[in-house]
Structure formats: structure tokens, C-alpha cells
Scaffold this active site. Sequence first.
Site, PDB file in Angstrom:
ATOM      1  N   TYR A 117      42.062  50.520  46.810  1.00  0.00           N
ATOM      2  CA  TYR A 117      41.923  50.203  48.230  1.00  0.00           C
ATOM      3  C   TYR A 117      42.615  51.209  49.145  1.00  0.00           C
ATOM      4  CZ  TYR A 117      39.827  45.636  47.266  1.00  0.00           C
ATOM      5  OH  TYR A 117      38.990  44.621  46.873  1.00  0.00           O
TER       6      TYR A 117
ATOM      7  N   LYS B   5      45.486  46.287  32.936  1.00  0.00           N
ATOM      8  CA  LYS B   5      44.583  46.879  31.946  1.00  0.00           C
ATOM      9  C   LYS B   5      45.252  48.153  31.441  1.00  0.00           C
ATOM     10  CE  LYS B   5      40.769  47.092  29.598  1.00  0.00           C
ATOM     11  NZ  LYS B   5      40.464  46.141  28.506  1.00  0.00           N
TER      12      LYS B   5
ATOM     13  N   ASP C  58      40.653  41.554  31.144  1.00  0.00           N
ATOM     14  CA  ASP C  58      39.471  40.957  30.503  1.00  0.00           C
ATOM     15  C   ASP C  58      39.850  39.644  29.813  1.00  0.00           C
ATOM     16  OD1 ASP C  58      40.992  42.570  28.803  1.00  0.00           O
ATOM     17  OD2 ASP C  58      39.281  43.435  27.743  1.00  0.00           O
TER      18      ASP C  58
ATOM     19  N   ASP D  98      41.506  40.861  43.513  1.00  0.00           N
ATOM     20  CA  ASP D  98      40.312  40.529  44.288  1.00  0.00           C
ATOM     21  C   ASP D  98      39.315  39.801  43.396  1.00  0.00           C
ATOM     22  OD1 ASP D  98      38.351  40.621  46.381  1.00  0.00           O
ATOM     23  OD2 ASP D  98      37.378  42.233  45.268  1.00  0.00           O
TER      24      ASP D  98
ATOM     25  N   ASP E 118      38.135  35.272  42.940  1.00  0.00           N
ATOM     26  CA  ASP E 118      36.818  34.633  43.102  1.00  0.00           C
ATOM     27  C   ASP E 118      36.555  33.719  41.902  1.00  0.00           C
ATOM     28  OD1 ASP E 118      36.386  36.107  45.467  1.00  0.00           O
ATOM     29  OD2 ASP E 118      34.257  36.396  45.006  1.00  0.00           O
TER      30      ASP E 118
END
Length: 358
Positions: free
Chosen positions: A138, A190, A222, A246, A250
Site C-alpha cells: 500500500y 508468509k 494460507d 485486508d 473479508d
Amino acid sequence: MSRSYAIAVIPGDGIGPEVVREGLRVLERVATIEGFSVRATTYPFGAEHYLKTKEIFPDAAFSEVKGQDAILLGAIGDPRIEVGLLEFGIIAKLRFELDLFVNLRPVKLYAEHLCPLKDKRPEDVDFVVVRENTEDAYAGMRGFFKKGTPDEIATQEILFTRKGVERVIRYAFELARGRPGEKKLTLVDKANAVRAMDLWTRTFEEVARDYPGVKTDHAYIDAACMWMVKNPEWFDVAVTTNLFGDIITDLGAMLIGGMGIAASGNIHPGRVSMFEGIHGSAPKYRGTDKASPLATILALAMLLDHVGEAAAGREVEETVAELIRSGRIRSLKAGDHRCSELGQMVASRLRERSRART
Ligand code: IPM
Ligand code: MN
């Protein structure tokens, strides 16, 4: 001494204005009940304003907003405008320029029927994601080379700073320490593939030494997606990078009933901070009175907590939770309740609850 707060309100695009209207209805009501006052100043920024004036978020308005006690935002994004222009010119501008380094996103289930997972109850789905909010992909360090040709190269840097990583990890440890129950913090990264995330691994280990009372855990992103669905009860507080945060929030939203109820706080402790639902502007529902305002109302509860009205914040949250548990709010699907109906329900239940107390 009377308590008074200046709130900057940016309704924005799509369903933003209608969900914010209900948020403000609830804000006025809880202020009356709890005995504080609010001066809300509404700013017009968003797609309509941009199309009319070519202004995104002018400096003068920005410094005015910066001088208030908190910011409530509806939603930003409009299909008529270049992708990302307003999102970055308004939401990301606030996050970066106000240095709102924590994006706090509770994943809290209020009633079993809202959860799509089999046999998961409210006590199983109750965690908080602390999303880093100022770095990573970002940060906008990107470029195109030979754009539009068959040889095009596109890059965008995943960027982390020691300071940026440390402060958000420390915030997450503080949060975990203060929570009732397990007091566990899970680092989600990760680092096995994106080796730059080794900075997270090392910083997490170092900061953990200052918090012996907090259990630590780790999951690659993951696997974290898998655990969130399989065993959400394993999470208490999770801390992660901007982009992963982010995405998993969701997923988190879907565990608690969907985008209509997932709230967030963009926070710099002790400074002016910004609160919003995590949903987008849902242009197809614009002006239909079908969108749920509960995400904005719960974001408002977080705002109240941030400005020092913790009791009012808890009362707003508890009222929403009670309306869901009692079945008066039957569903969070767009259109099953009217947006205005939900705002009114929360406001009148707040009043009934306050009368019952006195
Ligand atoms: C969010 C949104 C934003 C983000 C967009 C609108 C830039 O998806 O707040 O989660 O990616 O942070
Ligand atoms: Mn998002």
C-alpha cells in the site's frame, strides 16, 4: 465539565450516505442518553464531488478534519472513476497522513445463525485482527516500464520498516494482554516465501519477551485462512501485514454475518482516528435503503471508545448484539431489513434500555 466531541463525517459514495445517516442517528441518541454532545461536520468528498469539481480531498479541508476528535467514514468508490483514485485520495490519504498505523478489525459473532460454519457458536468466533495500516504494497512504491508494450514490466514494492512493524506488533500484544480469557497473539505472515517478512518474525519474537503473560502463536497466511474456517476458536488476537489483513478480514466478515456487520477502526492511539465499515460502496444498492448500517454503527461504537466514551461505545455494541440475539434483527442480507429501519431499531432500543436502567 461537559464532554463535547467534534466529529468529521465523510459519507462518501454508493451506500455511504445512507449508512452514515443511520450511524449519526445512533450517535445523537447515545449522546443524549450518556450526557455528552457532538458537533458533526459533514464533508462532501467522493465521486459526485470529484465529478463536479475535480477535487479529491483538498488540503484546507484535510487540515480541518485533522483538527477534530475523530472521523466517521461511510464508503468510497465509484465505477465512473478511475480505479483507486478516490480510494487512495481519501481513505489511504487519511491512513497515511494521519499515520493511522493500526487497522483494528473485530471478528465477533453475535448469534449462531449468522455464521455460515457448522456448529460454531459466538464463543468460538471472537477474535480481533490487527492489520498494519501504513506500509506493505500500500505504500505506493510502484512503477510501469514499457507500459502498453509486449515487454511491459510492472512492479510494486512490499515495504516494511522496523519501526512500522514493531509499533503494530506492540499494539497487538497490548491488546491481547488486556483481553479477557486466553490472551493469545498469532502472527500471520508468509515468511516462508516472502523472506522480507523475516523482519516480522524477528520483531515478533523480540517484542514477545516484554509480554510474558501473552501466549504466542504463528500461522502462514494460507494456513490462517484454513484455520479461520476450520477452527476459528483458535484465534484471540491476530497481527498481520496490510495486504494480508485486508484479505483475511473479508473472510472474517463472512464468519460473523457478512460485510453488513464488519466494522473497523483506523487508529493511532491518542490521536485523531478514522472509523468505517470494512465494506465498500456497493453502488448497486445506492439509494435503495437496503444496505445494512450495522457495520457503520459498530464502527461508531469503536469511535466512541477511542474518544473516551467507552461506556457509550459498549452500550451501542451491546444494543446491536441484543437485537440480533433476540431475533428482532432477523437477517443481515441486503434488503431483508431497510437501512433506515435498522438505524431506528438501534436508536429506539437504546432509549428503552436507558429507561429500564433508571
Ligand atoms: C478496506 C478496503 C481498502 C483497502 C480499499 C478501498 C483501498 O478494501 O478498507 O479493506 O484495501 O484497504
Ligand atoms: Mn478490504
